[in-house]
Design an enzyme around this catalytic site. Structure first.
Site, PDB file in Angstrom:
ATOM      1  N   SER A  17       0.740  -1.314   0.184  1.00 46.46           N
ATOM      2  CA  SER A  17      -0.005   0.109  -0.018  1.00 46.46           C
ATOM      3  C   SER A  17       0.926   1.440  -0.107  1.00 46.46           C
ATOM      4  CB  SER A  17      -0.922   0.112   1.275  1.00 46.46           C
ATOM      5  OG  SER A  17      -1.694  -1.135   1.046  1.00 46.46           O
ATOM      6  N   THR A  62      -5.150  -3.233   8.218  1.00 41.99           N
ATOM      7  CA  THR A  62      -5.095  -4.679   8.027  1.00 41.99           C
ATOM      8  C   THR A  62      -5.049  -5.603   9.214  1.00 41.99           C
ATOM      9  OG1 THR A  62      -4.038  -6.233   6.095  1.00 41.99           O
ATOM     10  CG2 THR A  62      -2.573  -4.482   7.428  1.00 41.99           C
ATOM     11  N   LYS A  66      -8.971  -5.375  11.878  1.00 42.40           N
ATOM     12  CA  LYS A  66     -10.119  -4.803  11.110  1.00 42.40           C
ATOM     13  C   LYS A  66     -11.382  -4.789  11.949  1.00 42.40           C
ATOM     14  CE  LYS A  66      -8.633  -5.865   6.348  1.00 42.40           C
ATOM     15  NZ  LYS A  66      -8.927  -6.332   4.984  1.00 42.40           N
ATOM     16  N   GLU A  78     -22.621   1.685   7.377  1.00 40.91           N
ATOM     17  CA  GLU A  78     -23.461   0.474   7.531  1.00 40.91           C
ATOM     18  C   GLU A  78     -22.663  -0.447   6.963  1.00 40.91           C
ATOM     19  OE1 GLU A  78     -26.228  -0.516   8.855  1.00 40.91           O
ATOM     20  OE2 GLU A  78     -25.848   1.395   9.795  1.00 40.91           O
ATOM     21  N   ASP A 103     -12.938  -3.106   0.838  1.00 38.31           N
ATOM     22  CA  ASP A 103     -12.584  -4.140   0.173  1.00 38.31           C
ATOM     23  C   ASP A 103     -13.752  -5.049  -0.632  1.00 38.31           C
ATOM     24  OD1 ASP A 103     -10.190  -4.617   1.320  1.00 38.31           O
ATOM     25  OD2 ASP A 103     -10.621  -5.767   3.222  1.00 38.31           O
ATOM     26  N   ALA A 129     -15.422 -18.126   4.559  1.00 42.67           N
ATOM     27  CA  ALA A 129     -16.312 -17.328   5.257  1.00 42.67           C
ATOM     28  C   ALA A 129     -15.698 -16.384   6.167  1.00 42.67           C
ATOM     29  CB  ALA A 129     -17.419 -18.242   6.105  1.00 42.67           C
ATOM     30  N   GLY A 130     -14.530 -15.880   5.789  1.00 41.68           N
ATOM     31  CA  GLY A 130     -13.822 -15.002   6.799  1.00 41.68           C
ATOM     32  C   GLY A 130     -14.160 -13.564   6.579  1.00 41.68           C
ATOM     33  N   GLY A 131     -13.275 -12.779   6.812  1.00 43.30           N
ATOM     34  CA  GLY A 131     -13.465 -11.133   6.789  1.00 43.30           C
ATOM     35  C   GLY A 131     -13.754 -10.840   5.383  1.00 43.30           C
ATOM     36  N   GLY A 240      -6.132 -11.526  -7.427  1.00 40.11           N
ATOM     37  CA  GLY A 240      -6.493 -10.615  -6.457  1.00 40.11           C
ATOM     38  C   GLY A 240      -5.873  -9.164  -6.774  1.00 40.11           C
TER      39      GLY A 240
HETATM   40  P1  NAP Z   1      -9.975 -14.803   7.353  1.00 35.24           P
HETATM   41  O1  NAP Z   1     -10.925 -13.947   8.102  1.00 35.24           O
HETATM   42  O2  NAP Z   1      -8.676 -15.358   8.463  1.00 35.24           O
HETATM   43  O3  NAP Z   1     -10.670 -16.100   6.913  1.00 35.24           O
HETATM   44  C1  NAP Z   1      -9.846 -17.143   6.110  1.00 35.24           C
HETATM   45  C2  NAP Z   1     -10.552 -18.209   5.449  1.00 35.24           C
HETATM   46  O4  NAP Z   1      -9.948 -19.250   4.897  1.00 35.24           O
HETATM   47  C3  NAP Z   1     -11.763 -18.867   6.690  1.00 35.24           C
HETATM   48  O5  NAP Z   1     -12.853 -19.208   5.686  1.00 35.24           O
HETATM   49  C4  NAP Z   1     -10.802 -20.347   6.734  1.00 35.24           C
HETATM   50  O6  NAP Z   1     -11.592 -21.355   7.152  1.00 35.24           O
HETATM   51  C5  NAP Z   1     -10.104 -20.414   5.539  1.00 35.24           C
HETATM   52  N1  NAP Z   1      -9.027 -21.169   5.565  1.00 35.24           N
HETATM   53  C6  NAP Z   1      -7.925 -21.033   5.962  1.00 35.24           C
HETATM   54  N2  NAP Z   1      -7.066 -22.046   6.092  1.00 35.24           N
HETATM   55  C7  NAP Z   1      -7.854 -23.152   5.637  1.00 35.24           C
HETATM   56  C8  NAP Z   1      -7.418 -24.607   5.340  1.00 35.24           C
HETATM   57  N3  NAP Z   1      -6.155 -24.856   5.577  1.00 35.24           N
HETATM   58  N4  NAP Z   1      -8.298 -25.200   4.798  1.00 35.24           N
HETATM   59  C9  NAP Z   1      -9.573 -24.574   4.641  1.00 35.24           C
HETATM   60  N5  NAP Z   1     -10.000 -23.363   4.799  1.00 35.24           N
HETATM   61  C10 NAP Z   1      -9.126 -22.649   5.189  1.00 35.24           C
HETATM   62  O7  NAP Z   1      -8.913 -14.139   6.574  1.00 35.24           O
HETATM   63  P2  NAP Z   1      -9.469 -12.890   5.425  1.00 35.24           P
HETATM   64  O8  NAP Z   1      -9.062 -11.598   5.669  1.00 35.24           O
HETATM   65  O9  NAP Z   1     -10.607 -13.344   4.996  1.00 35.24           O
HETATM   66  O10 NAP Z   1      -8.297 -13.292   4.056  1.00 35.24           O
HETATM   67  C11 NAP Z   1      -8.543 -14.378   3.471  1.00 35.24           C
HETATM   68  C12 NAP Z   1      -7.395 -14.310   2.225  1.00 35.24           C
HETATM   69  O11 NAP Z   1      -7.958 -13.283   1.221  1.00 35.24           O
HETATM   70  C13 NAP Z   1      -5.930 -13.976   2.482  1.00 35.24           C
HETATM   71  O12 NAP Z   1      -5.358 -14.954   1.506  1.00 35.24           O
HETATM   72  C14 NAP Z   1      -5.601 -12.405   2.044  1.00 35.24           C
HETATM   73  O13 NAP Z   1      -4.426 -12.315   1.848  1.00 35.24           O
HETATM   74  C15 NAP Z   1      -6.802 -12.499   0.873  1.00 35.24           C
HETATM   75  N6  NAP Z   1      -7.099 -10.835   0.941  1.00 35.24           N
HETATM   76  C16 NAP Z   1      -6.832 -10.503  -0.367  1.00 35.24           C
HETATM   77  C17 NAP Z   1      -7.402  -8.974  -0.444  1.00 35.24           C
HETATM   78  C18 NAP Z   1      -7.151  -8.303  -1.795  1.00 35.24           C
HETATM   79  O14 NAP Z   1      -7.171  -7.158  -1.719  1.00 35.24           O
HETATM   80  N7  NAP Z   1      -6.768  -8.963  -2.990  1.00 35.24           N
HETATM   81  C19 NAP Z   1      -8.067  -8.491   0.584  1.00 35.24           C
HETATM   82  C20 NAP Z   1      -8.382  -8.963   1.728  1.00 35.24           C
HETATM   83  C21 NAP Z   1      -7.947 -10.407   1.840  1.00 35.24           C
HETATM   84  P3  NAP Z   1     -12.350 -21.542   8.475  1.00 35.24           P
HETATM   85  O15 NAP Z   1     -13.608 -20.584   8.740  1.00 35.24           O
HETATM   86  O16 NAP Z   1     -12.952 -22.959   8.589  1.00 35.24           O
HETATM   87  O17 NAP Z   1     -10.902 -21.332   9.432  1.00 35.24           O
END
Ligand code: NAP
Length: 276
Positions: A17, A62, A66, A78, A103, A129-131, A240
């Site tokens: 960034s 980040t 968050k 909202e 995002d 189903a993460g952030g 991404g």
């Molecule tokens: P997060 O909130 O930690 O969510 C992680 C997700 O990945 C959850 O659904 C988790 O499942 C799943 N997961 C992780 N390890 C796993 C495994 N070994 N097997 C199966 N599922 C797994 O993370 P986040 O913030 O959403 O970010 C997720 C990804 O998006 C990261 O790689 C990040 O770098 C990328 N990202 C990219 C951008 C962009 O601008 N391009 C922006 C934000 C994020 P569970 O719920 O079962 O733990």
């Protein structure tokens, strides 16, 4: 006086960034700079107060702050409330700390840029189903993209997320795999494929429908194994980088009123990451 902006996180050294925003400040003749600030979880409240006291005009947030930053802000829109996550803060003229999340909207802008049409997407699958998944799903729904299915390793989290959408449903990874050919758009949002520790694929996309659009929000590597298999299977693929650039551009616009040149930035970052 020169303005300054920041990104806070832990870790933060890897963030692209600062270079991106500094390039946009230069391109637009704005006298400002953007710095990375390493903030540990236990320092978050102090860090927010210090950024404000020291005259920071706005900052990005980040991992892992968050959600945790929300109680330290005065106003949260909202969208960020629904996502329980803020990635952009603006310090308003009266000192109010305003938080939003760019995002999901950043992802949708990048998707529209490759020609995705909401009217042609009837069935959509979100993997994870993460952030990031929460923001993307809300933004896709707002933009009118089709019926939403969510699959995740922890199915309970997929259920919770899908409950927020009238037509949403949760699928186990096994059921999503069996139904993979029915989706027009598949969005991979887990961290699988990001590095060696997280190598592998969440699902096998080999059986996708003809002309399915497949996005992976990871950008380093530029092409995850999941995206490579989807491309070989005939999918229209997107990594991404575009989401990253557009979420930054939306923050830049909030701070300066200018939407910067995203095409050039996508090209610069792709080249920096070893792509063409
Ligand atoms: P997060 O909130 O930690 O969510 C992680 C997700 O990945 C959850 O659904 C988790 O499942 C799943 N997961 C992780 N390890 C796993 C495994 N070994 N097997 C199966 N599922 C797994 O993370 P986040 O913030 O959403 O970010 C997720 C990804 O998006 C990261 O790689 C990040 O770098 C990328 N990202 C990219 C951008 C962009 O601008 N391009 C922006 C934000 C994020 P569970 O719920 O079962 O733990």
């Amino acid at each position: 006086m020169k303005k300054w902006y920041a990104v806070i996180g832990d870790p933060i050294e890897q963030s692209m960034s600062p270079n991106m925003h500094d390039a946009w400040f230069r391109e637009n003749g704005i006298d400002a700079t953007y710095i990375p600030v390493h903030v540990k979880a236990e320092q978050l409240g102090d860090a927010v107060a210090s950024l404000k006291r020291l005259g920071c005009s706005g900052w990005n947030v980040t991992v892992p702050h968050k959600s945790a930053i929300i109680p330290f802000l005065d106003e949260v829109d909202e969208e960020a409330k629904r996502m329980d996550a803020v990635n952009t803060v603006k310090v308003l003229d009266d000192g109010t700390l305003f938080g939003t999340n760019t995002d999901g909207r950043g992802f949708v802008r990048s998707l529209l840029e490759i020609g995705a049409d909401p009217n042609e997407v009837n069935e959509l699958l979100i993997i994870g189903a993460g952030g990031a998944a929460a923001g993307i799903t809300f933004a896709l729904e707002s933009a009118g993209f089709g019926k939403i299915s969510i699959t995740n390793r922890t199915i309970e989290k997929a259920r919770q997320m899908s409950d927020a959408f009238p037509e949403g449903s949760a699928l186990s990874l096994g059921d999503a795999q069996k139904a993979i050919d029915k989706f027009d758009l598949i969005v991979q949002t887990t961290s699988i494929g990001m590095n060696f520790a997280q190598s592998g694929i969440p699902l096998d996309p080999s059986g996708i429908a003809d002309n399915a659009i497949v996005a992976d929000i990871i950008y380093n590597p530029l092409e995850t194994e999941f995206l490579r298999l989807a491309r070989i299977a005939g999918g229209k693929t997107m990594n991404g980088v575009g989401m990253f650039v557009h979420q930054g551009a939306l923050a830049f616009e909030l701070w300066t009123g200018i939407y910067p040149d995203t095409k050039k930035m996508v090209h610069t970052i792709t080249t920096e990451l070893g792509g063409k």
